[in-house]
Write a protein that holds these residues in place. Structure first.
Motif, PDB file in Angstrom:
ATOM      1  N   LEU A   5       0.826  -1.213   0.000  1.00 14.02           N
ATOM      2  CA  LEU A   5       0.000   0.000   0.000  1.00 14.02           C
ATOM      3  C   LEU A   5       0.858   1.259   0.000  1.00 14.02           C
ATOM      4  O   LEU A   5       0.535   2.239  -0.680  1.00 14.02           O
ATOM      5  N   ASN A   6       1.950   1.244   0.750  1.00 13.46           N
ATOM      6  CA  ASN A   6       2.836   2.406   0.775  1.00 13.46           C
ATOM      7  C   ASN A   6       3.493   2.653  -0.579  1.00 13.46           C
ATOM      8  O   ASN A   6       3.649   3.808  -0.987  1.00 13.46           O
ATOM      9  N   ILE A   7       3.867   1.596  -1.274  1.00 15.68           N
ATOM     10  CA  ILE A   7       4.476   1.750  -2.603  1.00 15.68           C
ATOM     11  C   ILE A   7       3.454   2.326  -3.582  1.00 15.68           C
ATOM     12  O   ILE A   7       3.753   3.274  -4.325  1.00 15.68           O
ATOM     13  N   ILE A   8       2.246   1.771  -3.592  1.00 13.00           N
ATOM     14  CA  ILE A   8       1.200   2.291  -4.477  1.00 13.00           C
ATOM     15  C   ILE A   8       0.881   3.742  -4.120  1.00 13.00           C
ATOM     16  O   ILE A   8       0.727   4.597  -4.993  1.00 13.00           O
ATOM     17  N   VAL A  11       3.577   6.174  -5.395  1.00 10.08           N
ATOM     18  CA  VAL A  11       3.524   6.397  -6.837  1.00 10.08           C
ATOM     19  C   VAL A  11       2.318   7.249  -7.229  1.00 10.08           C
ATOM     20  O   VAL A  11       2.439   8.185  -8.029  1.00 10.08           O
ATOM     21  N   LEU A  12       1.155   6.969  -6.662  1.00  8.58           N
ATOM     22  CA  LEU A  12      -0.061   7.646  -7.104  1.00  8.58           C
ATOM     23  C   LEU A  12      -0.251   9.042  -6.521  1.00  8.58           C
ATOM     24  O   LEU A  12      -0.725   9.933  -7.217  1.00  8.58           O
ATOM     25  N   CYS A  13       0.079   9.223  -5.248  1.00  3.80           N
ATOM     26  CA  CYS A  13      -0.198  10.547  -4.682  1.00  3.80           C
ATOM     27  C   CYS A  13       0.751  10.973  -3.574  1.00  3.80           C
ATOM     28  O   CYS A  13       0.854  12.166  -3.290  1.00  3.80           O
ATOM     29  N   GLY A  14       1.432  10.067  -2.945  1.00  2.95           N
ATOM     30  CA  GLY A  14       2.259  10.415  -1.794  1.00  2.95           C
ATOM     31  C   GLY A  14       3.375  11.383  -2.109  1.00  2.95           C
ATOM     32  O   GLY A  14       3.638  12.319  -1.353  1.00  2.95           O
ATOM     33  N   PHE A  15       4.042  11.178  -3.239  1.00  4.88           N
ATOM     34  CA  PHE A  15       5.144  12.057  -3.601  1.00  4.88           C
ATOM     35  C   PHE A  15       4.654  13.485  -3.795  1.00  4.88           C
ATOM     36  O   PHE A  15       5.251  14.432  -3.290  1.00  4.88           O
ATOM     37  N   TRP A  16       3.546  13.649  -4.503  1.00  6.99           N
ATOM     38  CA  TRP A  16       3.050  15.000  -4.800  1.00  6.99           C
ATOM     39  C   TRP A  16       2.509  15.688  -3.557  1.00  6.99           C
ATOM     40  O   TRP A  16       2.669  16.899  -3.392  1.00  6.99           O
ATOM     41  N   MET A  17       1.875  14.932  -2.677  1.00  5.20           N
ATOM     42  CA  MET A  17       1.404  15.524  -1.429  1.00  5.20           C
ATOM     43  C   MET A  17       2.586  15.954  -0.566  1.00  5.20           C
ATOM     44  O   MET A  17       2.579  17.021   0.046  1.00  5.20           O
ATOM     45  N   ALA A  18       3.607  15.130  -0.526  1.00 10.93           N
ATOM     46  CA  ALA A  18       4.796  15.476   0.256  1.00 10.93           C
ATOM     47  C   ALA A  18       5.476  16.722  -0.314  1.00 10.93           C
ATOM     48  O   ALA A  18       5.951  17.568   0.448  1.00 10.93           O
ATOM     49  N   ASN A  46       6.891  13.910   5.670  1.00 10.45           N
ATOM     50  CA  ASN A  46       7.441  12.575   5.913  1.00 10.45           C
ATOM     51  C   ASN A  46       6.312  11.554   6.054  1.00 10.45           C
ATOM     52  O   ASN A  46       6.379  10.457   5.506  1.00 10.45           O
ATOM     53  N   TYR A  47       5.278  11.923   6.776  1.00 11.27           N
ATOM     54  CA  TYR A  47       4.133  11.031   6.961  1.00 11.27           C
ATOM     55  C   TYR A  47       3.378  10.836   5.644  1.00 11.27           C
ATOM     56  O   TYR A  47       2.910   9.742   5.351  1.00 11.27           O
ATOM     57  N   ALA A  48       3.272  11.904   4.848  1.00  4.73           N
ATOM     58  CA  ALA A  48       2.549  11.813   3.580  1.00  4.73           C
ATOM     59  C   ALA A  48       3.264  10.914   2.579  1.00  4.73           C
ATOM     60  O   ALA A  48       2.636  10.389   1.663  1.00  4.73           O
ATOM     61  N   LEU A  49       4.561  10.732   2.727  1.00  2.00           N
ATOM     62  CA  LEU A  49       5.291   9.833   1.831  1.00  2.00           C
ATOM     63  C   LEU A  49       5.014   8.359   2.128  1.00  2.00           C
ATOM     64  O   LEU A  49       4.976   7.535   1.226  1.00  2.00           O
ATOM     65  N   TRP A  50       4.820   8.005   3.398  1.00  2.00           N
ATOM     66  CA  TRP A  50       4.752   6.604   3.822  1.00  2.00           C
ATOM     67  C   TRP A  50       3.765   6.472   4.981  1.00  2.00           C
ATOM     68  O   TRP A  50       4.163   6.234   6.111  1.00  2.00           O
ATOM     69  N   PRO A  51       2.442   6.598   4.742  1.00  2.00           N
ATOM     70  CA  PRO A  51       1.490   6.684   5.862  1.00  2.00           C
ATOM     71  C   PRO A  51       1.034   5.363   6.476  1.00  2.00           C
ATOM     72  O   PRO A  51       0.678   5.327   7.650  1.00  2.00           O
ATOM     73  N   PHE A  52       1.033   4.304   5.699  1.00  2.00           N
ATOM     74  CA  PHE A  52       0.486   3.054   6.219  1.00  2.00           C
ATOM     75  C   PHE A  52       1.430   2.449   7.246  1.00  2.00           C
ATOM     76  O   PHE A  52       2.620   2.339   7.027  1.00  2.00           O
ATOM     77  N   CYS A  93     -10.832   7.212  -4.828  1.00  2.00           N
ATOM     78  CA  CYS A  93     -11.959   6.340  -4.489  1.00  2.00           C
ATOM     79  C   CYS A  93     -12.787   5.933  -5.709  1.00  2.00           C
ATOM     80  O   CYS A  93     -13.700   5.116  -5.583  1.00  2.00           O
ATOM     81  N   LEU A  94     -12.484   6.476  -6.870  1.00  2.00           N
ATOM     82  CA  LEU A  94     -13.203   6.088  -8.083  1.00  2.00           C
ATOM     83  C   LEU A  94     -12.837   4.685  -8.553  1.00  2.00           C
ATOM     84  O   LEU A  94     -13.574   4.084  -9.333  1.00  2.00           O
ATOM     85  N   THR A  95     -11.703   4.154  -8.080  1.00  2.00           N
ATOM     86  CA  THR A  95     -11.310   2.794  -8.440  1.00  2.00           C
ATOM     87  C   THR A  95     -11.301   1.923  -7.178  1.00  2.00           C
ATOM     88  O   THR A  95     -11.113   2.419  -6.072  1.00  2.00           O
ATOM     89  N   ILE A  96     -11.475   0.654  -7.361  1.00  2.00           N
ATOM     90  CA  ILE A  96     -11.507  -0.256  -6.217  1.00  2.00           C
ATOM     91  C   ILE A  96     -10.146  -0.307  -5.536  1.00  2.00           C
ATOM     92  O   ILE A  96     -10.060  -0.297  -4.314  1.00  2.00           O
ATOM     93  N   ILE A  97      -9.083  -0.351  -6.324  1.00  2.00           N
ATOM     94  CA  ILE A  97      -7.739  -0.405  -5.750  1.00  2.00           C
ATOM     95  C   ILE A  97      -7.421   0.892  -5.003  1.00  2.00           C
ATOM     96  O   ILE A  97      -6.710   0.885  -4.007  1.00  2.00           O
ATOM     97  N   GLY A  98      -7.974   2.009  -5.464  1.00  2.00           N
ATOM     98  CA  GLY A  98      -7.667   3.301  -4.865  1.00  2.00           C
ATOM     99  C   GLY A  98      -8.444   3.621  -3.605  1.00  2.00           C
ATOM    100  O   GLY A  98      -8.136   4.603  -2.928  1.00  2.00           O
ATOM    101  N   ILE A  99      -9.442   2.828  -3.249  1.00  2.00           N
ATOM    102  CA  ILE A  99     -10.273   3.146  -2.072  1.00  2.00           C
ATOM    103  C   ILE A  99      -9.452   3.244  -0.788  1.00  2.00           C
ATOM    104  O   ILE A  99      -9.591   4.217  -0.050  1.00  2.00           O
ATOM    105  N   PRO A 100      -8.566   2.284  -0.465  1.00  2.00           N
ATOM    106  CA  PRO A 100      -7.781   2.457   0.774  1.00  2.00           C
ATOM    107  C   PRO A 100      -6.887   3.695   0.727  1.00  2.00           C
ATOM    108  O   PRO A 100      -6.655   4.338   1.747  1.00  2.00           O
ATOM    109  N   LEU A 101      -6.410   4.044  -0.463  1.00  2.00           N
ATOM    110  CA  LEU A 101      -5.578   5.228  -0.598  1.00  2.00           C
ATOM    111  C   LEU A 101      -6.412   6.490  -0.429  1.00  2.00           C
ATOM    112  O   LEU A 101      -5.956   7.473   0.173  1.00  2.00           O
TER     113      LEU A 101
END
Length: 133
Positions: A5-8, A11-18, A46-52, A93-101
């Motif tokens: 989950l942290n890797i996904i 890639v999808l949003c953590g880098f840009w939020m950080a 730091n937390y936004a990069l690796w929250p899980f 949340c528009l995708t099933i995989i993205g819901i936890p993110l």
């Protein structure tokens, strides 16, 4: 599972939020008077990069100055960062995989609005210290 989950997330949003938090932190540190907000922003980056596997808890020693500081933060940067988390969370949340993110993005909104008086700890430490996540 947390690692995947942290890797996904990264890639999808953590880098840009950080990056958003780092930019806000740099601006705050340049202004000298707002260095406490800059440091808080770097912690959240730091937390936004690796929250899980980590969570945010309130510091029991936070007082009135944290409250006043959070009001200033909300006006200067917190609202914009929270909007970024909300928009990103809805899109994920528009995708099933993205819901936890997306849910993780929504959990970052309170700390993006009021970062002072908060502490980032591992989930195990939160369970041991406070009995919750």
């Amino acid at each position: 599972m947390r690692f995947i989950l942290n890797i996904i997330w990264l890639v999808l949003c953590g880098f840009w939020m950080a990056v958003g938090y780092v930019v806000a932190g740099i601006i705050c540190c340049v202004l000298i008077i707002t260095i406490p907000w800059g440091l808080a922003s770097f912690r959240i980056a730091n937390y936004a990069l690796w929250p899980f596997g980590r969570t945010i808890v309130s510091k029991p020693t936070a007082g009135a100055m944290s409250f006043v500081g959070n009001i200033i933060w909300f006006i200067v940067a917190g609202l914009w960062l929270a909007i970024g988390h909300a928009v990103t969370g809805v899109l994920l949340c528009l995708t099933i995989i993205g819901i936890p993110l997306g849910v993780a993005n929504f959990k970052l909104i309170p700390v993006s609005l009021a970062p002072l008086g908060k502490e980032i700890v591992t989930s195990r430490e939160a369970d041991a210290r406070f009995g919750y996540r």
